[in-house]
Design an enzyme around this catalytic site. Structure first.
Site, PDB file in Angstrom:
ATOM      1  N   HIS A  55       0.844  -1.176   0.000  1.00 37.67           N
ATOM      2  CA  HIS A  55       0.000   0.000   0.000  1.00 37.67           C
ATOM      3  C   HIS A  55       0.896   1.249   0.000  1.00 37.67           C
ATOM      4  O   HIS A  55       0.677   2.180  -0.738  1.00 37.67           O
ATOM      5  CB  HIS A  55      -0.946  -0.024   1.207  1.00 37.67           C
ATOM      6  CG  HIS A  55      -1.879   1.145   1.274  1.00 37.67           C
ATOM      7  ND1 HIS A  55      -2.917   1.233   2.163  1.00 37.67           N
ATOM      8  CD2 HIS A  55      -1.915   2.296   0.572  1.00 37.67           C
ATOM      9  CE1 HIS A  55      -3.570   2.378   1.988  1.00 37.67           C
ATOM     10  NE2 HIS A  55      -2.979   3.039   1.037  1.00 37.67           N
ATOM     11  N   GLU A 102       0.914   8.230  -3.644  1.00 36.98           N
ATOM     12  CA  GLU A 102       1.766   7.830  -2.512  1.00 36.98           C
ATOM     13  C   GLU A 102       3.044   8.670  -2.467  1.00 36.98           C
ATOM     14  O   GLU A 102       3.517   9.025  -1.391  1.00 36.98           O
ATOM     15  CB  GLU A 102       2.093   6.339  -2.589  1.00 36.98           C
ATOM     16  CG  GLU A 102       0.895   5.426  -2.307  1.00 36.98           C
ATOM     17  CD  GLU A 102       0.399   5.524  -0.865  1.00 36.98           C
ATOM     18  OE1 GLU A 102       1.226   5.507   0.062  1.00 36.98           O
ATOM     19  OE2 GLU A 102      -0.829   5.601  -0.665  1.00 36.98           O
ATOM     20  N   HIS A 106       3.369  10.827   0.795  1.00 37.00           N
ATOM     21  CA  HIS A 106       4.328  10.265   1.755  1.00 37.00           C
ATOM     22  C   HIS A 106       5.783  10.337   1.277  1.00 37.00           C
ATOM     23  O   HIS A 106       6.686  10.566   2.067  1.00 37.00           O
ATOM     24  CB  HIS A 106       3.981   8.799   2.046  1.00 37.00           C
ATOM     25  CG  HIS A 106       2.604   8.603   2.580  1.00 37.00           C
ATOM     26  ND1 HIS A 106       2.241   8.981   3.853  1.00 37.00           N
ATOM     27  CD2 HIS A 106       1.486   8.089   2.011  1.00 37.00           C
ATOM     28  CE1 HIS A 106       0.956   8.699   4.045  1.00 37.00           C
ATOM     29  NE2 HIS A 106       0.474   8.153   2.936  1.00 37.00           N
TER      30      HIS A 106
END
Ligand code: NAG
Ligand code: NAG
Ligand code: NAG
Ligand code: NAG
Length: 225
Positions: A55, A102, A106
């Site tokens: 993920h 992502e 992040h």
């Protein structure tokens, strides 16, 4: 609750900053999800994937740290075959939208550390940790496999804890309140800034809104095919 949460966050930020002058995250979380559970909540357009996939790789501090640092798949061209297998976009298989998301959420924060300060470093480290952890094989090896029968939560947690020697964070989908069952959905394995295994803490990154929350200890766990 609404008062204490921001306060806790401020304290965490402050202490992380003190401890590490060069970058302000101290822990990074390798998050795996179980595709059939994810796809029971979302409309997936991916042929069944029957192994734990990535993920994300999430530092414990920061969100959207650099909006002008745009995902560029050319920079990770050599990683793409592995990305497609290990980190598939379950919603839109032919798209790089998941990786882009992502990275901006992040990756740009992870990149404050010199060890992860490029897209290639970030994505290749995520893949490296994913293969090193090899969660899917570990669960199979210890007979945690998709099944019609229910697991005790402590059995799943116990296998992971005793194999890796650290506490994971395990999340489930709770179909309804007091359903008497919960569905295994997401497993996080945590590392320090040197990428050594570390206990996860349950406070970090509660994925509110995504349908996952920390599994309850005394509720049977369904691990769907
Ligand atoms: C974290 O570090 C970056 C630069 O290294 C800085 O710009 C940012 O303000 C810091 N964030 C916090 C919350 O300390
Ligand atoms: C997907 O799952 C269905 C039902 O479980 C199965 O019949 C089918 O063969 C699977 N497809 C692929 C591509 O694995
Ligand atoms: C944000 O990313 C851009 C593009 O890579 C870079 O030029 C810039 O220095 C970055 N800003 C910070 C604060 O790291
Ligand atoms: C993407 O990365 C490649 C390789 O580093 C570079 O040549 C190209 O200019 C980049 N594209 C954009 C839009 O930044």
């Amino acid at each position: 609750m609404s008062l204490s949460y921001p306060l806790l966050l401020c304290l965490a930020v402050a202490s992380a900053f003190d401890m590490s002058p060069s970058h302000n995250w101290t822990k990074i979380i390798l998050t795996h999800h179980w595709p059939s559970t994810f796809c029971s909540m979302e409309s997936c357009h991916h042929p069944n994937v029957s192994y734990w996939t990535l993920h994300g790789l999430w530092p414990d501090n920061g969100n959207m740290c650099n909006r002008s640092w745009i995902f560029n798949s050319t920079e990770i061209e050599d990683l793409l075959p592995d990305m497609e297998k290990s980190w598939p976009d379950l919603l839109k298989p032919a798209s790089s939208g998941f990786w882009k998301y992502e990275w901006s959420k992040h990756g740009t924060c992870a990149a404050r550390s010199p060890t992860l300060n490029s897209q290639h470093k970030y994505f290749s480290k995520a893949l490296e940790l994913y293969h090193k952890v090899d969660l899917d094989s570990v669960l199979r090896k210890f007979d945690i496999i998709p099944s019609e029968k229910f697991y005790k939560f402590s059995q799943i947690e116990g296998v992971i804890e005793s194999f890796y020697g650290v506490k994971p964070k395990i999340q489930c989908v709770h179909p309804s309140e007091n359903a008497g069952t919960q569905i295994l959905g997401q497993i996080e394995i945590c590392f320090n800034a040197d990428f050594s295994l570390l206990d996860c803490e349950h406070e970090f990154f509660s994925t509110v809104g995504s349908g996952f929350s920390v599994c309850e200890h005394d509720v049977p766990v369904y691990y769907p095919f």
